[in-house]
Design a protein around this motif. Structure first.
Motif, mmCIF file in Angstrom:
data_model
loop_
_atom_site.group_PDB
_atom_site.id
_atom_site.type_symbol
_atom_site.label_atom_id
_atom_site.label_comp_id
_atom_site.label_asym_id
_atom_site.label_seq_id
_atom_site.Cartn_x
_atom_site.Cartn_y
_atom_site.Cartn_z
ATOM 1 N N CYS A 4 0.914 -1.155 0.063
ATOM 2 C CA CYS A 4 0.078 0.123 -0.134
ATOM 3 C C CYS A 4 0.791 1.080 -0.078
ATOM 4 O O CYS A 4 1.651 1.217 0.806
ATOM 5 C CB CYS A 4 -0.990 0.020 1.307
ATOM 6 S SG CYS A 4 -1.832 1.298 1.436
ATOM 7 N N ILE A 81 -13.049 -7.732 -8.752
ATOM 8 C CA ILE A 81 -12.477 -6.531 -9.250
ATOM 9 C C ILE A 81 -11.851 -7.180 -10.694
ATOM 10 O O ILE A 81 -11.709 -6.021 -11.553
ATOM 11 C CB ILE A 81 -11.685 -5.871 -8.388
ATOM 12 C CG1 ILE A 81 -11.443 -4.413 -8.758
ATOM 13 C CG2 ILE A 81 -10.346 -6.640 -8.189
ATOM 14 C CD1 ILE A 81 -10.823 -3.636 -7.731
ATOM 15 N N GLU A 82 -11.728 -8.166 -10.866
ATOM 16 C CA GLU A 82 -10.936 -8.868 -12.083
ATOM 17 C C GLU A 82 -11.818 -9.005 -13.117
ATOM 18 O O GLU A 82 -11.955 -8.634 -14.084
ATOM 19 C CB GLU A 82 -10.369 -9.946 -11.735
ATOM 20 C CG GLU A 82 -9.277 -10.466 -12.867
ATOM 21 C CD GLU A 82 -8.361 -9.387 -13.287
ATOM 22 O OE1 GLU A 82 -7.860 -9.441 -14.723
ATOM 23 O OE2 GLU A 82 -7.766 -8.499 -12.452
ATOM 24 N N LYS A 97 -8.680 -4.292 1.349
ATOM 25 C CA LYS A 97 -8.955 -2.782 1.344
ATOM 26 C C LYS A 97 -10.164 -2.625 0.444
ATOM 27 O O LYS A 97 -10.118 -2.013 -0.647
ATOM 28 C CB LYS A 97 -7.813 -2.209 0.798
ATOM 29 C CG LYS A 97 -6.666 -2.137 1.856
ATOM 30 C CD LYS A 97 -5.590 -1.104 1.767
ATOM 31 C CE LYS A 97 -4.709 -0.905 2.748
ATOM 32 N NZ LYS A 97 -3.773 0.076 2.309
ATOM 33 N N ARG A 99 -11.676 -4.388 -1.741
ATOM 34 C CA ARG A 99 -11.509 -4.875 -3.168
ATOM 35 C C ARG A 99 -11.692 -6.499 -2.847
ATOM 36 O O ARG A 99 -11.234 -6.999 -2.154
ATOM 37 C CB ARG A 99 -10.430 -4.516 -3.644
ATOM 38 C CG ARG A 99 -10.121 -3.159 -3.943
ATOM 39 C CD ARG A 99 -8.653 -2.699 -4.430
ATOM 40 N NE ARG A 99 -8.324 -1.402 -4.728
ATOM 41 C CZ ARG A 99 -8.098 -0.548 -3.776
ATOM 42 N NH1 ARG A 99 -8.092 -1.061 -2.486
ATOM 43 N NH2 ARG A 99 -7.811 0.744 -4.174
ATOM 44 N N TRP A 101 -11.975 -10.393 -4.916
ATOM 45 C CA TRP A 101 -11.618 -11.165 -6.170
ATOM 46 C C TRP A 101 -12.339 -12.777 -5.734
ATOM 47 O O TRP A 101 -12.389 -13.148 -4.773
ATOM 48 C CB TRP A 101 -10.102 -11.560 -6.114
ATOM 49 C CG TRP A 101 -9.397 -10.387 -6.551
ATOM 50 C CD1 TRP A 101 -9.065 -9.946 -7.559
ATOM 51 C CD2 TRP A 101 -8.902 -9.244 -5.610
ATOM 52 N NE1 TRP A 101 -8.248 -8.734 -7.536
ATOM 53 C CE2 TRP A 101 -8.106 -8.390 -6.344
ATOM 54 C CE3 TRP A 101 -9.049 -8.991 -4.239
ATOM 55 C CZ2 TRP A 101 -7.580 -7.245 -5.784
ATOM 56 C CZ3 TRP A 101 -8.326 -8.000 -3.639
ATOM 57 C CH2 TRP A 101 -7.630 -6.972 -4.365
ATOM 58 N N LEU A 122 -0.340 -4.639 -4.950
ATOM 59 C CA LEU A 122 -1.524 -4.127 -5.580
ATOM 60 C C LEU A 122 -0.981 -2.706 -6.288
ATOM 61 O O LEU A 122 -0.655 -1.746 -5.773
ATOM 62 C CB LEU A 122 -2.745 -3.881 -4.700
ATOM 63 C CG LEU A 122 -3.995 -3.262 -5.297
ATOM 64 C CD1 LEU A 122 -4.466 -4.094 -5.872
ATOM 65 C CD2 LEU A 122 -4.824 -2.853 -4.091
ATOM 66 N N GLU A 124 -1.489 0.053 -9.999
ATOM 67 C CA GLU A 124 -2.415 0.868 -10.670
ATOM 68 C C GLU A 124 -3.538 0.268 -11.380
ATOM 69 O O GLU A 124 -3.200 -1.103 -11.691
ATOM 70 C CB GLU A 124 -1.575 1.986 -11.836
ATOM 71 C CG GLU A 124 -1.107 1.029 -12.705
ATOM 72 C CD GLU A 124 0.460 0.664 -12.445
ATOM 73 O OE1 GLU A 124 1.195 0.105 -13.550
ATOM 74 O OE2 GLU A 124 0.837 1.089 -11.473
ATOM 75 N N ASN A 125 -4.782 0.608 -11.303
ATOM 76 C CA ASN A 125 -5.982 0.137 -11.970
ATOM 77 C C ASN A 125 -6.357 -1.311 -11.096
ATOM 78 O O ASN A 125 -6.769 -2.305 -11.723
ATOM 79 C CB ASN A 125 -5.579 -0.247 -13.525
ATOM 80 C CG ASN A 125 -5.394 0.984 -14.350
ATOM 81 O OD1 ASN A 125 -5.684 1.856 -14.003
ATOM 82 N ND2 ASN A 125 -4.524 0.771 -15.233
ATOM 83 N N ASN A 126 -5.877 -1.177 -9.974
ATOM 84 C CA ASN A 126 -6.326 -2.560 -8.988
ATOM 85 C C ASN A 126 -5.806 -3.722 -9.481
ATOM 86 O O ASN A 126 -6.415 -4.649 -9.369
ATOM 87 C CB ASN A 126 -7.780 -2.455 -8.973
ATOM 88 C CG ASN A 126 -8.482 -1.297 -8.243
ATOM 89 O OD1 ASN A 126 -7.680 -0.953 -7.043
ATOM 90 N ND2 ASN A 126 -9.423 -0.565 -8.561
ATOM 91 N N LYS A 127 -4.408 -3.641 -10.141
ATOM 92 C CA LYS A 127 -4.145 -5.086 -10.714
ATOM 93 C C LYS A 127 -2.948 -5.479 -9.633
ATOM 94 O O LYS A 127 -2.320 -4.941 -9.071
ATOM 95 C CB LYS A 127 -3.210 -4.761 -12.097
ATOM 96 C CG LYS A 127 -4.191 -4.310 -13.257
ATOM 97 C CD LYS A 127 -5.326 -5.295 -13.263
ATOM 98 C CE LYS A 127 -6.201 -4.728 -14.650
ATOM 99 N NZ LYS A 127 -7.374 -5.847 -14.907
#
Length: 322
Positions: A4, A81-82, A97, A99, A101, A122, A124-127
């Motif tokens: 984070c 999220i994926e 957090k 999010r 999967w 984790l 950018e773009n939650n990848k």
């Protein structure tokens, strides 16, 4: 490994709805960390959303409400999220957090390795990325092969550019320079040998390349150690010297070995090194200009008429008085 704001922490992912337990006798439930429970309804309850009876059927209880599995997936389930699909009551769910999967979707964005119970980042773009791909992505790129230079790789840095050690090669012979000496020329780099043959000036005496230092005489380059006195072999760089028939002499050796002796004072005639710069020559003898004078009256005779009588020099008047 949960990351984070660029920091790395060690932690474990939380699993929801994966542990079997018996909360109520006769009712099978799946317990998560306080989010919802899944089981088989043994009492008479209707689905909160579609009002279908739940007795004898699988149901989900969340926030005090009972619903069928279909309505849970439609109204209550978190969205992965994926893959952007609902995470059903029968699916294993991972969260971090706020999010969520599917466990099967929790894979490295770069290499697709499953990251369940594995360190991850984790980005950018939650990848999510595995630690190896993260290290490779953030590593500097080799200017030679354009591949990442990761921790532990031997590398060469020059003016904010970096190469793998084996990628830093001579632009001419292509041999690895590595951590050895080199010469930059624009965007090219040369090993010492190739630079000497391609760019270095050649010494007028030994004909070998001049790689550093050196001097110039009459528009010709010389090694400092090659530009020496022909007699005493001392280096002449920065010192007074004279050239005689392609030979060089320091002042002392010129006086001792080369210079003519004045017929008047018997000292060496060193034009340019001491008093007087002119030489008077007559027959096989030479004089300093200030030594060429009348034997009787001592009048200077340089550039004047004189008479030689019995091997001696006189002005035009003094022989009449003899």
């Amino acid at each position: 490994m949960l990351c984070c704001d660029g920091k790395v922490f060690m932690c474990r992912l939380l699993w929801l709805c994966t542990q079997q337990c018996w909360a109520v006798p006769g009712v099978l439930q799946w317990s998560g960390p306080g989010s919802y429970t899944v089981g088989t309804m043994s009492e008479r309850f209707d689905c909160h959303y579609c009002r279908d009876p739940l007795q004898g059927k699988k149901y989900v209880q969340k926030e005090g409400r009972h619903c069928c599995v279909k309505c849970f997936d439609k109204f209550c389930a978190n969205t992965c999220i994926e893959c952007k699909k609902p995470i059903g009551a029968d699916s294993k769910e991972l969260h971090f957090k706020n999010r969520y999967w599917h466990d099967s979707c929790f894979r490295c964005f770069k290499c697709y390795t499953s990251l369940v119970n594995e360190p991850f980042m984790l980005r950018e773009n939650n990848k999510v990325w595995c630690s190896n791909c993260t290290a490779a992505e953030d590593a500097p790129r080799c200017k030679g092969c354009f591949k990442p230079i990761i921790a532990g790789d031997q590398n060469v840095e020059y003016k904010k550019m970096v190469w793998h050690k084996d990628c830093f090669t001579c632009s001419q012979c292509k041999q690895v320079i590595g951590s050895g000496s080199f010469f930059p020329k624009g965007d090219d780099f040369y090993c010492v040998s190739c630079h000497e043959h391609k760019f270095a000036k050649t010494c007028a005496k030994c004909k070998n390349p001049i790689t550093s230092g050196g001097l110039t005489y009459q528009e010709q380059p010389w090694h400092s150690e090659c530009f020496i006195c022909s007699n005493c072999k001392k280096q002449l760089g920065g010192k007074r010297f004279t050239a005689v028939e392609d030979q060089f002499y320091c002042v002392e050796c010129y006086k001792e070995c080369v210079a003519k002796k004045c017929a008047g004072c018997k000292n060496p005639i060193t034009a340019g090194f001491g008093r007087g710069t002119s030489v008077v020559n007559y027959e096989d003898e030479s004089w300093h200009d200030y030594c060429f004078k009348c034997t009787k009256c001592a009048r200077g005779l340089a550039n004047k008429r004189f008479v030689c009588h019995n091997g001696k020099i006189y002005c035009a008047e003094c022989p009449k008085r003899l």
